[in-house]
Scaffold this motif. Structure first.
Motif, short mmCIF file in Angstrom:
data_model
loop_
_atom_site.label_atom_id
_atom_site.label_comp_id
_atom_site.label_asym_id
_atom_site.label_seq_id
_atom_site.Cartn_x
_atom_site.Cartn_y
_atom_site.Cartn_z
N MET A 1 -12.67 1.53 0.09
CA MET A 1 -13.80 0.76 -0.48
C MET A 1 -14.81 0.39 0.61
N LYS A 2 -14.28 0.01 1.77
CA LYS A 2 -15.16 -0.43 2.84
C LYS A 2 -16.08 0.70 3.31
N THR A 3 -15.49 1.90 3.51
CA THR A 3 -16.35 3.00 3.97
C THR A 3 -17.28 3.45 2.86
N ASP A 4 -16.83 3.42 1.59
CA ASP A 4 -17.74 3.75 0.49
C ASP A 4 -18.96 2.86 0.59
N ARG A 5 -18.70 1.60 0.82
CA ARG A 5 -19.76 0.61 0.91
C ARG A 5 -20.74 0.95 2.02
N SER A 6 -20.20 1.22 3.22
CA SER A 6 -21.05 1.58 4.36
C SER A 6 -21.84 2.84 4.05
N ASP A 7 -21.16 3.85 3.49
CA ASP A 7 -21.83 5.12 3.23
C ASP A 7 -22.93 4.97 2.17
N GLY A 21 -27.07 8.19 -9.02
CA GLY A 21 -25.63 7.92 -8.94
C GLY A 21 -24.86 9.21 -8.70
N GLN A 22 -25.31 10.28 -9.37
CA GLN A 22 -24.63 11.56 -9.22
C GLN A 22 -24.73 12.09 -7.79
N GLN A 23 -25.92 11.95 -7.20
CA GLN A 23 -26.11 12.39 -5.81
C GLN A 23 -25.14 11.66 -4.88
N LEU A 24 -25.02 10.35 -5.11
CA LEU A 24 -24.12 9.56 -4.26
C LEU A 24 -22.68 10.04 -4.42
N CYS A 25 -22.29 10.30 -5.68
CA CYS A 25 -20.93 10.77 -5.93
C CYS A 25 -20.68 12.09 -5.23
N ASP A 26 -21.64 13.02 -5.37
CA ASP A 26 -21.46 14.35 -4.77
C ASP A 26 -21.43 14.27 -3.26
N ARG A 27 -22.39 13.53 -2.71
CA ARG A 27 -22.53 13.50 -1.26
C ARG A 27 -21.34 12.81 -0.60
N LEU A 28 -20.84 11.77 -1.24
CA LEU A 28 -19.79 10.98 -0.59
C LEU A 28 -18.40 11.23 -1.17
N GLY A 29 -18.34 12.04 -2.20
CA GLY A 29 -17.05 12.34 -2.80
C GLY A 29 -16.37 11.12 -3.39
N VAL A 30 -17.16 10.26 -4.02
CA VAL A 30 -16.57 9.08 -4.66
C VAL A 30 -16.86 9.11 -6.16
N SER A 31 -16.16 8.27 -6.89
CA SER A 31 -16.33 8.29 -8.35
C SER A 31 -17.54 7.46 -8.76
N ARG A 32 -17.99 7.70 -10.00
CA ARG A 32 -19.10 6.92 -10.56
C ARG A 32 -18.74 5.44 -10.58
N THR A 33 -17.51 5.17 -10.92
CA THR A 33 -17.07 3.76 -10.99
C THR A 33 -17.16 3.11 -9.60
N ALA A 34 -16.77 3.86 -8.57
CA ALA A 34 -16.81 3.31 -7.21
C ALA A 34 -18.25 2.96 -6.84
N VAL A 35 -19.18 3.87 -7.17
CA VAL A 35 -20.59 3.62 -6.87
C VAL A 35 -21.06 2.36 -7.60
#
Ligand code: ATP
Length: 335
Positions: A1-7, A21-35
């Motif tokens: 969670m912490k690195t998701d936040r920084s990224d 939101g989709q760009q963030l998911c793709d670029r960082l490999g995180v879920s929509r919910t995490a974003v």
């Protein structure tokens, strides 16, 4: 969670336009919910983030002086300085922390940051006053490929980087009190303490740590203990402005990365000397050298390519003063 936040914060900060939101998911490999969760958290902390359904998110404004791992990381544009960042709300002192991480294999450039130190240190075991909420305290781990007798120059490289970064952020005319203090209007705003760890055979450097303390947002002289009021000041006292600590720290790390790169090319200060000397406090003025082997006075004339202070004695002889055990004072005061 912490690195998701920084990224996520870094992506938002580096983008002029909306980021979907989709760009963030793709670029960082995180879920929509995490974003979504991170956005919610950031908004709760006072970040103003605009979200437009078909376009995405845009960072409109950050809250004033947020000082956290994510905030610092999102402002950094370095290759190695501070790329690994460890942040503490409170610690004893960032130098021993950095040494511990280095012992455990932390890479070159690892940086420990604290909002407060309970046992901040200066040279020769002296204390560095380190209250919470208004200062920058950090230590960077350096893994050099050079021999131990070059190490003392790192203090001067750092002093130059910090002095110029502060000037860049605040416009203040920063002076360097050789070798390791930064002064504004004759008072100290920064202290630097470099320490070295040797290999067991004692012939190579295992790592260096360079620790920096900056008085940033202290409101007035009363914020300092009585015994420091005559010699200490803060960037806010001198500039009349609140300074964003995360932005300042990022600027310092960027400047240090550049200056260290320059130093590495020759392993001397030859390419940095002119800039250092242009900020040297008390240049061409009388100084008293407090050498345990005997005090003497002379005129400060600059530094050598290897970082010694050049002092011209009364008989015209110019002697290099080695840092280490020596302190230098102005004839009539601190500078
Ligand atoms: P010298 O000028 O004698 O060479 P130094 O550079 O060795 O000093 P440091 O060891 O870097 O000094 O810093 C410790 C000293 O700085 C303390 O003894 C104290 O006088 C002063 N000091 C401690 N905390 C602060 C602070 N927050 N701001 C300014 N000065 C401080």
């Amino acid at each position: 969670m912490k690195t998701d936040r920084s990224d996520i914060l870094t992506c938002l900060r580096n983008s002029e336009d909306y980021v979907s939101g989709q760009q963030l998911c793709d670029r960082l490999g995180v879920s929509r919910t995490a974003v979504w969760k991170v956005m919610k958290q950031l908004k709760e902390e006072g970040y103003r983030i605009e979200s437009v359904p078909s376009r995405g998110y845009r960072l409109v404004e950050s809250p004033a002086d947020v000082y956290s791992e994510s905030e610092i990381a999102s402002r950094l544009h370095t290759k190695w300085a501070g790329r690994r960042l460890i942040y503490f709300d409170s610690t004893g002192s960032t130098n021993p922390d950095a040494k511990r991480f280095a012992e455990e294999g932390a890479p070159h450039g690892t940086t420990v940051v604290a909002d407060r130190q309970t046992a901040g240190r200066g040279r020769r075991g002296r204390a560095w006053e380190s209250p919470a909420g208004n200062s920058v305290y950090f230590t960077i781990v350096i893994r050099p490929a050079f021999v131990p007798d070059k190490a003392s120059m790192i203090t001067l490289v750092m002093a130059l980087s910090v002095a110029e970064a502060i000037h860049g952020v605040t416009g203040l005319d920063t002076g360097i009190k050789w070798p390791n203090d930064i002064v504004v209007n004759g008072k100290k705003v920064v202290g630097i303490l470099t320490e070295m760890s040797m290999t067991p055979e004692m012939n190579e450097i295992q790592f260096l740590v360079a620790g920096v303390g900056v008085n940033v947002n202290q409101e007035s002289a009363e914020a300092f203990p009585e015994e420091l009021r005559g010699t200490a000041t803060s960037l806010k006292i001198e500039s009349g402005r609140q300074i964003d600590r995360a932005a300042l720290l990022a600027r310092i790390l960027e400047q240090f990365e550049t200056d260290y790169g320059t130093f590495e090319q020759t392993l001397t200060l030859s390419a940095l000397k002119e800039r250092y000397e242009s900020r040297l406090a008390g240049r061409d003025a009388a100084v008293r050298v407090l050498d345990p082997a005997g005090e003497y006075t002379g005129i400060s004339r600059g530094i050598t390519d290897t970082g010694e202070l050049v002092v011209e004695k009364e008989n015209g002889e110019r002697v290099p003063v080695y840092a280490g055990e020596v302190s230098v004072r102005g004839l009539y005061g601190y500078i």
